[in-house]
Design an enzyme around this catalytic site. Structure first.
Site, PDB file in Angstrom:
ATOM      1  N   GLU A 159      -7.716   3.384  -0.908  1.00 50.97           N
ATOM      2  CA  GLU A 159      -7.862   4.849  -0.988  1.00 50.97           C
ATOM      3  C   GLU A 159      -7.886   5.368  -2.427  1.00 50.97           C
ATOM      4  O   GLU A 159      -8.261   6.505  -2.665  1.00 50.97           O
ATOM      5  CB  GLU A 159      -6.758   5.546  -0.178  1.00 50.97           C
TER       6      GLU A 159
ATOM      7  N   HIS B 102      -4.525  -0.892  -1.829  1.00 48.20           N
ATOM      8  CA  HIS B 102      -4.768   0.519  -1.513  1.00 48.20           C
ATOM      9  C   HIS B 102      -6.206   0.925  -1.859  1.00 48.20           C
ATOM     10  O   HIS B 102      -6.458   1.436  -2.953  1.00 48.20           O
ATOM     11  CB  HIS B 102      -3.801   1.404  -2.300  1.00 48.20           C
TER      12      HIS B 102
ATOM     13  N   CYS C 107      -1.809  -1.732   3.225  1.00 48.38           N
ATOM     14  CA  CYS C 107      -0.553  -2.207   2.638  1.00 48.38           C
ATOM     15  C   CYS C 107       0.511  -2.384   3.724  1.00 48.38           C
ATOM     16  O   CYS C 107       0.417  -3.317   4.514  1.00 48.38           O
ATOM     17  CB  CYS C 107      -0.105  -1.269   1.531  1.00 48.38           C
TER      18      CYS C 107
HETATM   19  N1  GLN Z   1       6.936  -1.836   1.597  1.00 52.59           N
HETATM   20  C1  GLN Z   1       5.873  -2.751   1.504  1.00 52.59           C
HETATM   21  C2  GLN Z   1       6.002  -3.654   0.285  1.00 52.59           C
HETATM   22  O1  GLN Z   1       6.706  -3.344  -0.629  1.00 52.59           O
HETATM   23  C3  GLN Z   1       4.542  -2.050   1.509  1.00 52.59           C
HETATM   24  C4  GLN Z   1       4.313  -1.185   0.319  1.00 52.59           C
HETATM   25  C5  GLN Z   1       3.185  -0.200   0.481  1.00 52.59           C
HETATM   26  O2  GLN Z   1       2.732   0.047   1.594  1.00 52.59           O
HETATM   27  N2  GLN Z   1       2.720   0.401  -0.594  1.00 52.59           N
HETATM   28  O3  GLN Z   1       5.367  -4.674   0.217  1.00 52.59           O
END
Ligand code: GLN
Length: 557
Positions: free
Chosen positions: A508, A506, A380
């Site tokens: 994970e 994600h 992400c």
């Molecule tokens: N801050 C980034 C976004 O909003 C990444 C978010 C995250 O890593 N969950 O896109």
């Protein structure tokens, strides 16, 4: 349908969630269909807005619910796939009740904790049982018995038992038996008082799970049994595990918990087959090799902040018969140089995150991994910083940034979709939950997944800006996965690198023991491969010191 309620006594942080999840593992091993549910007495509607310092990781479900990290334990320890119905907070309960009141659903009645609040809570337990997909519902009540916030939940359980009959319910109380050094004794009094508190509310536990540093001797067991009114064999010892949380089901099984629970609930089940689970634990406990992985993030002192990531690394490493030495690095400490901290690691992982703090340090870490060909996994935000780094340092787009960190950047390689379309107001809310990804054939991603279509969980606002795709691709930056319509970048990789992978989602949240996530597994394999090849370089260098550049001479641990 059978019900198990898990309450906590004496102090918080006893690992109630893990205990509940472990019981889930054992009951599933007895061929029962199990579902878990968590009630959180705090007033937040969900944990999505809570600070990781206070609350640890936000665990995201398929349907996009942002939930308590205990739901992560539930999904990792069992086969159940949870939805927003499996996590209820007091905030949600009151929201529901007040909305109904405003709509006039209560027909002018006085709206009260009993019955209106307790009805909503009972309704949520019934919702799961009505699906009739399960044999057992395990409900964990957050907080500690005696907390004011928890009372409506406990009262709801009292009523619920009356409705379904005590033969279908177990109350399992997870409690602390402290060891007092001066007296050389385990003390039962706090537990006696905590159980007395439960009885005051009208609940009698049938099982005591005793968290203790020392073994419970016969005397202690007898005392607990007598004062707390539970049978002696229902006094279950749960000592701190020696190596890994995955030992908990095995410990509880050896204390006879699953047999006891089935007896109490009149469930006829086969003895559980825990062979695979045991094998997994053995590999976690005594792997044949070890590697050092750097995790570069913001909340390095809060172990729970990246819980699912650490668990995913454990699953993947175990599948390669490998142990992991985690090097947790605060991204801010990498702002003025990374070599000292990263030179000895086999791989670099950058987790997700929000806000600008630490971003430049993460960008430096991504650069180090790219240039030194160290395996890299960016999740992400981790993918977004890798993108910014590549744009700045390889494509020479000097001002490349995300509009999250610089609203007015002239080179928004990461930005809100609205901004990409020329709409300036920040209307976007988060992209949450499961979305499909189409993987480009012939990429590393396709090899890792062994598939061209996958679904993964999201929690972010910003996206790769496709305007930069061709320019970056020309230099070796590959978008290896996109949304099915091709408009959103989901996966990136570098052409000239053994393993440099970033994903907008994600992974994970979908890794389990004995079922590691492909991206983590591929990452660990690459780290092991690099380690071997770097060791070979190092040996060659000892023979002729000038042939290998210094940066290749990385000590392995
Ligand atoms: N801050 C980034 C976004 O909003 C990444 C978010 C995250 O890593 N969950 O896109």
């Amino acid at each position: 349908m059978k019900y198990i309620f898990v309450t906590g006594g004496v102090v918080s942080s006893l690992g109630k969630g893990l205990t509940a999840a472990s019981l889930g593992t054992l009951l599933e091993a007895r061929r029962l269909r199990v579902v878990l549910q968590k009630f959180d007495p705090y007033l937040n509607v969900d944990p999505g807005t809570m600070n990781p310092f206070q609350h640890g990781e936000v665990y995201v479900l398929n349907d996009g619910a942002e939930t308590d990290l205990d739901l992560g334990h539930y999904e990792r320890f069992t086969n159940c796939v949870l939805t927003r119905h499996n996590n209820l907070t007091s905030g949600q309960v009151y929201e529901t009740v007040i909305l109904k009141e405003r709509r006039g659903d209560y027909l002018g009645k006085t709206v009260q904790v009993i019955p209106h609040v307790t009805d909503v809570i009972k309704g949520r337990i019934r919702e799961l049982s009505d699906e009739s997909k399960y044999d057992v519902v395990i409900t964990e009540i957050g907080g500690t018995t005696g907390d004011i916030e928890g009372l409506p939940f406990l009262e709801a359980i009292r009523q619920f038992i009356l409705e379904v009959g005590p033969e279908n319910v177990i109350n399992m109380h997870v409690t602390l038996i402290p060891y007092i050094k001066a007296a050389h004794e385990l003390k039962t009094k706090p537990t006696q008082q905590s159980v007395a508190k439960l009885r005051e509310i009208g609940l009698q536990p049938q099982v005591l799970i005793c968290r203790a540093e020392k073994p419970l001797d016969r005397d202690v067991r007898r005392k607990l049994s007598m004062f707390c009114s539970v049978s002696e064999k229902a006094v279950i010892e749960e000592r701190d595990v020696e190596h890994t949380i995955y030992e908990v089901p095995l410990t509880l099984h050896s204390e006879g918990l699953d047999q006891l629970v089935c007896d109490l609930l009149h469930l006829e089940t086969p003895t559980p087959d825990l062979a695979d689970w045991r094998k997994f634990v053995e590999r976690v406990v005594s792997p044949s090799k070890r590697i050092k992985i750097a995790v570069v993030g913001k909340y390095m002192d809060v172990r729970d902040a990246y819980k699912s990531i650490y668990e995913s690394l454990t699953h993947a490493a175990a599948s390669e018969d490998c142990g992991i030495d985690l090097k947790l690095i605060d991204a801010e400490s990498l702002e003025h140089g990374v070599d000292a901290q990263l030179k000895d690691v086999a791989g670099v992982l950058i987790p997700g995150g929000f806000g600008v703090r630490g971003v430049e340090g993460k960008i430096n870490a991504a650069r180090f991994a790219r240039e030194r060909k160290v395996p890299f996994l960016g999740l992400c935000l981790g993918m977004q910083v890798a993108t910014i780094e590549f744009a700045r340092n390889v494509c020479v787009i000097k001002n490349a940034n995300s509009t999250e960190f610089d609203k007015n950047t002239s080179e928004p390689v990461i930005s809100l979709l609205e901004e990409q379309r020329g709409v300036r107001n920040k209307g976007a809310s988060m992209r949450l939950g499961t979305w499909p990804t189409k993987i480009v054939e012939g990429t590393l991603a396709e090899r890792i997944y062994g598939d061209t279509e996958v679904t993964e969980r999201h929690r972010h606002r910003y996206e790769f800006n496709m305007k930069y795709r061709d320019r970056m691709n020309a230099k070796g930056f590959v978008i290896s996965g996109t949304s099915p319509d091709g408009t959103l970048a989901e996966l990136i990789e570098l052409r000239d690198h053994p393993y440099f992978v970033g994903c907008q989602y994600h992974p994970e949240f979908q890794s389990k023991p004995n079922k590691p996530h492909p991206l983590f597994k591929g990452f660990i394999q690459a780290c092991l491969g690099q380690q071997t090849s770097r060791a070979t370089h190092a040996r060659a260098d000892q023979e002729s010191p000038r042939r290998v550049p210094e940066r290749e001479l990385v000590p392995q641990r």
